[in-house]
Design a protein around this motif. Structure first.
Motif, PDB file in Angstrom:
ATOM      1  N   GLU A  14       0.800  -1.220   0.000  1.00  0.00           N
ATOM      2  CA  GLU A  14       0.000   0.000   0.000  1.00  0.00           C
ATOM      3  C   GLU A  14       0.839   1.279   0.000  1.00  0.00           C
ATOM      4  O   GLU A  14       0.465   2.269  -0.649  1.00  0.00           O
ATOM      5  CB  GLU A  14      -0.962   0.001   1.203  1.00  0.00           C
ATOM      6  CG  GLU A  14      -1.831   1.238   1.334  1.00  0.00           C
ATOM      7  CD  GLU A  14      -2.716   1.508   0.127  1.00  0.00           C
ATOM      8  OE1 GLU A  14      -3.024   2.698  -0.127  1.00  0.00           O
ATOM      9  OE2 GLU A  14      -3.093   0.549  -0.580  1.00  0.00           O
ATOM     10  N   HIS A  15       1.970   1.286   0.684  1.00  0.00           N
ATOM     11  CA  HIS A  15       2.789   2.500   0.705  1.00  0.00           C
ATOM     12  C   HIS A  15       3.338   2.829  -0.679  1.00  0.00           C
ATOM     13  O   HIS A  15       3.317   3.992  -1.110  1.00  0.00           O
ATOM     14  CB  HIS A  15       3.949   2.331   1.694  1.00  0.00           C
ATOM     15  CG  HIS A  15       4.941   3.450   1.649  1.00  0.00           C
ATOM     16  ND1 HIS A  15       4.620   4.746   1.962  1.00  0.00           N
ATOM     17  CD2 HIS A  15       6.254   3.476   1.294  1.00  0.00           C
ATOM     18  CE1 HIS A  15       5.687   5.528   1.830  1.00  0.00           C
ATOM     19  NE2 HIS A  15       6.692   4.778   1.416  1.00  0.00           N
ATOM     20  N   ILE A  16       3.816   1.820  -1.388  1.00  0.00           N
ATOM     21  CA  ILE A  16       4.350   2.043  -2.733  1.00  0.00           C
ATOM     22  C   ILE A  16       3.231   2.478  -3.673  1.00  0.00           C
ATOM     23  O   ILE A  16       3.417   3.367  -4.520  1.00  0.00           O
ATOM     24  CB  ILE A  16       5.049   0.774  -3.254  1.00  0.00           C
ATOM     25  CG1 ILE A  16       6.241   0.412  -2.340  1.00  0.00           C
ATOM     26  CG2 ILE A  16       5.510   0.965  -4.693  1.00  0.00           C
ATOM     27  CD1 ILE A  16       7.309   1.490  -2.258  1.00  0.00           C
ATOM     28  N   LYS A  17       2.059   1.906  -3.522  1.00  0.00           N
ATOM     29  CA  LYS A  17       0.913   2.334  -4.329  1.00  0.00           C
ATOM     30  C   LYS A  17       0.566   3.791  -4.034  1.00  0.00           C
ATOM     31  O   LYS A  17       0.201   4.548  -4.945  1.00  0.00           O
ATOM     32  CB  LYS A  17      -0.287   1.428  -4.062  1.00  0.00           C
ATOM     33  CG  LYS A  17      -0.081  -0.008  -4.528  1.00  0.00           C
ATOM     34  CD  LYS A  17      -1.265  -0.873  -4.142  1.00  0.00           C
ATOM     35  CE  LYS A  17      -1.031  -2.325  -4.563  1.00  0.00           C
ATOM     36  NZ  LYS A  17      -2.175  -3.197  -4.177  1.00  0.00           N
ATOM     37  N   ASP A  18       0.672   4.180  -2.774  1.00  0.00           N
ATOM     38  CA  ASP A  18       0.359   5.562  -2.428  1.00  0.00           C
ATOM     39  C   ASP A  18       1.371   6.528  -3.043  1.00  0.00           C
ATOM     40  O   ASP A  18       1.000   7.616  -3.498  1.00  0.00           O
ATOM     41  CB  ASP A  18       0.317   5.745  -0.912  1.00  0.00           C
ATOM     42  CG  ASP A  18      -0.493   6.973  -0.524  1.00  0.00           C
ATOM     43  OD1 ASP A  18      -1.739   6.883  -0.497  1.00  0.00           O
ATOM     44  OD2 ASP A  18       0.118   8.044  -0.284  1.00  0.00           O
TER      45      ASP A  18
END
Length: 277
Positions: free
Chosen positions: A75-79
């Motif tokens: 999720e962090h990389i997607k954000d």
């Protein structure tokens, strides 16, 4: 950029090896964006990837390849991709471990590094990134405006890719390892490729990073000077490793925000459409 510090996504959308998620996590809205999963044909296989780009923009977009931490595309990389898309980029994050395994199967960092990350060959990764660039060029991206950024494991890969792909316009490496033992999977490290850099690189590092000591940063600076390479390294004295990882206790807000602005300025400085090149 639309950022909201709201109730974060469930922990299982982040990295199992670093649960629980901290209250500092940033969640960026996908309003006005096209986002989602895709696959990229590479070396005879289909590599999973996640992308984000703005809606309703007809012109080819500048491209940022976002290279994962050791924890994969969570999720962090997607954000990070969503944040870049809100600024007008096509951002794409490929699952670069997909042949060797899934990082979500690991709950301990030491096991993840030993049993998965160490088995991923650099040559495989660099070739896969070439196919990511090709995919972007066929999916609303402008390969004359090709950039890369990455974090931790991905930061190291950014240095290597800047010496690999002459089409790349600029790279920003966040706390990527600079020196290390030479192995079959990692025969070279950033310090070994300074003379081959074809794209300017900005390195962002933490002064309190126990895994990347300041003497290795200085060794890299000396190698860059000796090679007359177009590169810059910024060290944040109060930051440790993973200072941009807002979902972890390592997050250092002031350093992360300054690093983000420096990254954007770096890309702008080498964007041919904005400098008349």
């Amino acid at each position: 950029m639309t950022e909201k510090k709201t109730t974060p996504p469930a922990n299982n959308q982040f990295a199992p090896a670093v649960s629980p998620v901290t209250s500092t996590v940033i969640h960026t809205s996908d309003e006005g964006l096209h986002t989602g999963e895709t696959t990229i044909a590479t070396q005879g296989e289909n590599m999973p990837a996640w992308y984000a780009r703005p809606q309703n923009i007809a012109a080819p977009l500048p491209v940022v390849i976002v290279v994962q931490e050791i924890f994969g595309v969570h999720e962090h990389i997607k954000d990070v991709c969503r944040r870049l898309a809100h600024l007008g980029y096509l951002a794409v994050a490929p699952e670069l471990y997909f042949r060797q395994g899934c990082p979500n199967e690991y709950t301990e960092i030491s096991a993840l590094l030993r049993d998965l990350v160490s088995k991923v060959p650099d040559a495989q990764v660099l070739a896969d990134l070439d196919h990511v660039a090709s995919w972007a060029g066929k999916n609303h991206g402008d390969l004359h405006r090709l950039f890369i950024t990455g974090f931790c494991w991905g930061g190291r890969i950014c240095w290597l890719y800047a010496a690999h792909n002459p089409q790349l316009k600029a790279a920003v490496a966040w706390y990527g390892r600079l020196v290390g033992a030479h192995t079959l999977t990692s025969p070279q490290h950033p310090v070994d490729v300074t003379a081959n850099l074809s794209a300017p690189v900005l390195g962002l590092y933490g002064g309190k990073d126990d895994g990347i000591p300041l003497d290795s940063v200085e060794t890299m600076r000396q190698a860059l000077r000796a090679a007359n390479a177009k590169a810059e390294i910024v060290v944040y004295p109060e930051a440790g490793h993973a200072f941009n990882a807002d979902y972890r206790p390592s997050y250092h807000q002031a350093s992360a925000q300054d690093g983000w602005e420096r990254m954007l300025a770096w890309f702008t400085a080498y964007d041919k459409s904005k400098i008349g090149g």
